[in-house]
Structures are given as C-alpha cells and as structure tokens.
Design a protein around this motif. Structure first.
Motif: not given
Length: 112
Positions: A40-55
C-alpha cells in the motif's frame, strides 16, 4: 513481582470486549498486516518509502529472530492462573516454547 504473578494479575481483568480489542491490536503486529501495508505504501504513497519500509521490517525480523534464539526465554503457556489466548500463534516459531522475548508483535509495531 515476578512474570507469572504479573500475568496472573493482568488475567484477572480479562473480559470478552477486551479480548476482542486484543485481537485487533494483535493483527496490527502480524505479518499479514505488514504484507498489506508495505505494498500500500509502495503503490499509493512512495516507491522509495515502500522499499525502505520493506528493508527495515526485514532487518527487524532478523534481529528479533537472533534475540529470541540468544535469550531463549520460556513462554508462560500453561502457567496456573494465566489464560493464554493466542497459543496457536506461539507454536509457529521453530524454538517453541522458548521464544517469548523479545515480542515480535511489539518489535514490529515499534518498527512501524
């Protein structure tokens, strides 16, 4: 006050409504919630934030597993006077029942 006495005291306040609230709050610490949140963060907000959250979550899970193996603290399941609600989720770990600390739910929520 030791751990068992503290848990017995908390158990005295159990109520079906509070148990329902605990189920909802527990879901916020489950992997299923993170599998919903990260995309949800990756698709709706920021790809960078989504990757950071994942890591960050990946690092957190790794540290949590290392600490559980290192400390190997016994879960208080089966202690007289302590009612355990989510026994099935505790059996998922490979070191059951020696994986109570640190709490994966608490660490995951804090990481978020």
């Amino acid at each position: 006050m030791n751990q068992a006495e503290f848990l017995r005291t908390i158990t005295q306040y159990q109520h079906p409504l509070l148990d329902s609230i605990a189920v909802v709050l527990t879901f916020l610490g489950n992997e299923e919630f993170y599998f919903l949140l990260v995309p949800l963060v990756y698709w709706c907000f920021s790809k960078t934030a989504g990757f950071r959250l994942f890591y960050i979550f990946l690092l957190s899970v790794t540290v949590n597993a290392f600490l559980k193996i290192t400390y190997a603290i016994l879960r208080p399941i089966g202690v007289e006077g302590v009612q355990s609600i989510f026994i099935s989720s505790a059996e998922v770990g490979s070191h059951y029942p020696y994986d109570s600390f640190p709490s994966g739910h608490a660490q995951g929520s804090t990481t978020l």
